[in-house]
Each structure stands twice: as C-alpha cells, then as structure tokens.
Design a protein around this motif. Structure first.
Motif, PDB file in Angstrom:
ATOM      1  N   HIS A 126       0.821  -1.222   0.000  1.00 35.24           N
ATOM      2  CA  HIS A 126       0.000   0.000   0.000  1.00 35.24           C
ATOM      3  C   HIS A 126       0.851   1.266   0.000  1.00 35.24           C
ATOM      4  O   HIS A 126       0.498   2.272   0.587  1.00 35.24           O
ATOM      5  CB  HIS A 126      -0.952   0.021   1.201  1.00 35.24           C
ATOM      6  N   SER A 127       2.007   1.195  -0.639  1.00 33.54           N
ATOM      7  CA  SER A 127       2.927   2.323  -0.654  1.00 33.54           C
ATOM      8  C   SER A 127       3.675   2.333  -1.985  1.00 33.54           C
ATOM      9  O   SER A 127       3.613   1.378  -2.743  1.00 33.54           O
ATOM     10  CB  SER A 127       3.921   2.166   0.504  1.00 33.54           C
ATOM     11  N   SER A 128       4.381   3.395  -2.231  1.00 32.19           N
ATOM     12  CA  SER A 128       5.256   3.439  -3.411  1.00 32.19           C
ATOM     13  C   SER A 128       6.717   3.422  -2.971  1.00 32.19           C
ATOM     14  O   SER A 128       7.597   3.872  -3.686  1.00 32.19           O
ATOM     15  CB  SER A 128       4.949   4.692  -4.244  1.00 32.19           C
ATOM     16  N   LEU A 129       6.965   2.860  -1.787  1.00 38.06           N
ATOM     17  CA  LEU A 129       8.307   2.829  -1.224  1.00 38.06           C
ATOM     18  C   LEU A 129       8.870   1.410  -1.215  1.00 38.06           C
ATOM     19  O   LEU A 129       8.194   0.468  -0.809  1.00 38.06           O
ATOM     20  CB  LEU A 129       8.281   3.362   0.213  1.00 38.06           C
ATOM     21  N   CYS A 130      10.099   1.269  -1.660  1.00 37.44           N
ATOM     22  CA  CYS A 130      10.822   0.001  -1.600  1.00 37.44           C
ATOM     23  C   CYS A 130      12.119   0.247  -0.851  1.00 37.44           C
ATOM     24  O   CYS A 130      12.590   1.376  -0.749  1.00 37.44           O
ATOM     25  CB  CYS A 130      11.099  -0.524  -3.005  1.00 37.44           C
ATOM     26  N   TYR A 131      12.719  -0.806  -0.303  1.00 32.91           N
ATOM     27  CA  TYR A 131      13.880  -0.666   0.563  1.00 32.91           C
ATOM     28  C   TYR A 131      14.949  -1.709   0.240  1.00 32.91           C
ATOM     29  O   TYR A 131      14.656  -2.760  -0.326  1.00 32.91           O
ATOM     30  CB  TYR A 131      13.472  -0.795   2.030  1.00 32.91           C
ATOM     31  N   PHE A 132      16.173  -1.403   0.624  1.00 34.58           N
ATOM     32  CA  PHE A 132      17.328  -2.287   0.498  1.00 34.58           C
ATOM     33  C   PHE A 132      18.144  -2.132   1.785  1.00 34.58           C
ATOM     34  O   PHE A 132      18.386  -1.010   2.225  1.00 34.58           O
ATOM     35  CB  PHE A 132      18.222  -1.872  -0.680  1.00 34.58           C
ATOM     36  N   ASN A 133      18.581  -3.238   2.376  1.00 33.28           N
ATOM     37  CA  ASN A 133      19.400  -3.209   3.593  1.00 33.28           C
ATOM     38  C   ASN A 133      20.424  -4.328   3.545  1.00 33.28           C
ATOM     39  O   ASN A 133      20.103  -5.440   3.137  1.00 33.28           O
ATOM     40  CB  ASN A 133      18.538  -3.406   4.846  1.00 33.28           C
ATOM     41  N   LEU A 134      21.633  -4.052   4.007  1.00 34.91           N
ATOM     42  CA  LEU A 134      22.645  -5.091   4.147  1.00 34.91           C
ATOM     43  C   LEU A 134      23.771  -4.589   5.030  1.00 34.91           C
ATOM     44  O   LEU A 134      23.949  -3.392   5.232  1.00 34.91           O
ATOM     45  CB  LEU A 134      23.199  -5.526   2.785  1.00 34.91           C
ATOM     46  N   ASN A 135      24.513  -5.533   5.564  1.00 32.30           N
ATOM     47  CA  ASN A 135      25.764  -5.268   6.266  1.00 32.30           C
ATOM     48  C   ASN A 135      26.847  -5.945   5.436  1.00 32.30           C
ATOM     49  O   ASN A 135      26.631  -7.043   4.929  1.00 32.30           O
ATOM     50  CB  ASN A 135      25.751  -5.862   7.674  1.00 32.30           C
ATOM     51  N   ALA A 136      28.006  -5.304   5.327  1.00 31.51           N
ATOM     52  CA  ALA A 136      29.085  -5.895   4.535  1.00 31.51           C
ATOM     53  C   ALA A 136      30.420  -5.710   5.234  1.00 31.51           C
ATOM     54  O   ALA A 136      30.753  -4.595   5.652  1.00 31.51           O
ATOM     55  CB  ALA A 136      29.139  -5.270   3.145  1.00 31.51           C
ATOM     56  N   ALA A 137      31.158  -6.798   5.371  1.00 36.99           N
ATOM     57  CA  ALA A 137      32.544  -6.735   5.827  1.00 36.99           C
ATOM     58  C   ALA A 137      33.388  -6.699   4.560  1.00 36.99           C
ATOM     59  O   ALA A 137      33.455  -7.682   3.824  1.00 36.99           O
ATOM     60  CB  ALA A 137      32.883  -7.945   6.678  1.00 36.99           C
ATOM     61  N   VAL A 138      33.979  -5.540   4.283  1.00 32.26           N
ATOM     62  CA  VAL A 138      34.750  -5.384   3.051  1.00 32.26           C
ATOM     63  C   VAL A 138      36.232  -5.658   3.263  1.00 32.26           C
ATOM     64  O   VAL A 138      36.989  -5.776   2.293  1.00 32.26           O
ATOM     65  CB  VAL A 138      34.536  -3.990   2.411  1.00 32.26           C
ATOM     66  N   SER A 139      36.650  -5.762   4.505  1.00 34.65           N
ATOM     67  CA  SER A 139      38.021  -6.155   4.843  1.00 34.65           C
ATOM     68  C   SER A 139      37.977  -6.742   6.243  1.00 34.65           C
ATOM     69  O   SER A 139      36.963  -6.631   6.935  1.00 34.65           O
ATOM     70  CB  SER A 139      38.965  -4.950   4.779  1.00 34.65           C
ATOM     71  N   PRO A 140      39.065  -7.348   6.681  1.00 38.21           N
ATOM     72  CA  PRO A 140      39.068  -7.904   8.033  1.00 38.21           C
ATOM     73  C   PRO A 140      38.823  -6.861   9.121  1.00 38.21           C
ATOM     74  O   PRO A 140      38.373  -7.191  10.208  1.00 38.21           O
ATOM     75  CB  PRO A 140      40.473  -8.512   8.157  1.00 38.21           C
ATOM     76  N   SER A 141      39.080  -5.594   8.828  1.00 35.91           N
ATOM     77  CA  SER A 141      38.924  -4.553   9.845  1.00 35.91           C
ATOM     78  C   SER A 141      37.868  -3.507   9.499  1.00 35.91           C
ATOM     79  O   SER A 141      37.746  -2.509  10.190  1.00 35.91           O
ATOM     80  CB  SER A 141      40.268  -3.858  10.066  1.00 35.91           C
ATOM     81  N   LYS A 142      37.075  -3.722   8.450  1.00 34.85           N
ATOM     82  CA  LYS A 142      36.097  -2.704   8.043  1.00 34.85           C
ATOM     83  C   LYS A 142      34.770  -3.334   7.688  1.00 34.85           C
ATOM     84  O   LYS A 142      34.668  -4.114   6.742  1.00 34.85           O
ATOM     85  CB  LYS A 142      36.624  -1.915   6.848  1.00 34.85           C
ATOM     86  N   SER A 143      33.737  -2.960   8.452  1.00 36.85           N
ATOM     87  CA  SER A 143      32.363  -3.380   8.168  1.00 36.85           C
ATOM     88  C   SER A 143      31.506  -2.140   8.017  1.00 36.85           C
ATOM     89  O   SER A 143      31.728  -1.128   8.681  1.00 36.85           O
ATOM     90  CB  SER A 143      31.813  -4.244   9.304  1.00 36.85           C
ATOM     91  N   VAL A 144      30.516  -2.234   7.142  1.00 39.85           N
ATOM     92  CA  VAL A 144      29.640  -1.098   6.884  1.00 39.85           C
ATOM     93  C   VAL A 144      28.182  -1.544   6.900  1.00 39.85           C
ATOM     94  O   VAL A 144      27.879  -2.722   6.740  1.00 39.85           O
ATOM     95  CB  VAL A 144      29.952  -0.429   5.521  1.00 39.85           C
TER      96      VAL A 144
END
Length: 152
Positions: A41-59
């Motif tokens: 009932h909306s025109s909104l869509c979403y995307f979510n994720l967590n990513a570890a791009v290196s051993p010391s960096k997660s976003v």
C-alpha cells in the motif's frame, strides 16, 4: 666509501621496488542481513545489508527508492561509510547486487552477487492491493571474485 654508497643504493632500490599498500584489502566481501522489498500500500521500496569489506572494516548499507510493487533498480548509493557503495540492477534472469569499495586513493574493489528471479517473490498480504515484491533468498552470502579497478 664507494662500497657503502653502492650498498645503500642497492637497499634503496629494493625498498622502492616493493609495492606500498596503505590498507589491508580482502579477497571477498561478507554480506549479512541482506533484504529488499516493497512496502504494501505504498510506493516505497527498501534495500538493507551489512558488509565486511576487509578484516577490519564493516559497513551498513541502507536505501529506499520509489516504485509501486516492484523492486526497482538502485543507482550506486553510499553506505554509512562513503568509501563503500552498493547498487541493485535487474539483468536477464534476475538482478545483480554490486558492492564497490574505494579502499585507497584511485583504487577500488568491486564484487557482484547474482540474485536469481526465483529469489524475488510476490508476497500476498491477504489484501487484494497488498501484493508486492520481496527478496526471498539467503540473507547471508559471500561475494568473491572481486575486481580491482584503478580509478584515474
């Protein structure tokens, strides 16, 4: 004296030939908690994720986009650390989720995870106008075969 100068020159030449890496990079991106879908009932869509791009960096990566019922393409969008972005693009047979990390000045690592059409399903909320698309594949996966890209 000539021997000392020659030895010093040899050491400096060897040291300058070794590449300097300012950050530790990874050979894969570990993605957890990926989900995407549209709000009934909306025109909104979403995307979510967590990513570890290196051993010391997660976003953490989150975005919303306007679309009615159908998960849309998402242009490259910055994560909570602007050196990492992600995008979602429909391709034949499914969609590509791409993550791009600018890990050093002029150096990027990019990886793509293919999402099959069978992992994007229509949900029914028991209300005739409540049918929307949602991602129904694994929430956690590894993106390997990263491509190193030099940005000029």
């Amino acid at each position: 004296m000539k021997s000392f100068a020659l030895a010093a020159l040899t050491i400096l030449s060897a040291a300058s030939a070794a590449p300097l890496e300012t950050r530790q990079t990874s050979t894969e991106f570990d993605v957890t908690g990926f989900n995407a879908g549209c709000v009934p009932h909306s025109s909104l869509c979403y995307f979510n994720l967590n990513a570890a791009v290196s051993p010391s960096k997660s976003v953490v990566c989150s975005a919303s986009a306007l679309s009615y019922e159908v998960i849309p393409d998402l242009a490259p969008t910055a994560c909570n650390d602007s050196s990492v972005s992600f995008s979602f693009t429909h391709v034949e047979g499914g969609a590509d989720l791409e993550i791009n990390w600018g890990y050093d000045a002029g150096r990027n690592l990019t990886g793509t995870h293919f999402i099959a059409d069978s992992e994007i399903v229509w949900t029914n909320t028991q209300i005739p106008t409540g049918t929307v698309q949602a991602y129904d594949g694994p929430a956690d996966f590894v993106i390997g075969d990263l491509q190193a890209i030099a940005v000029l």
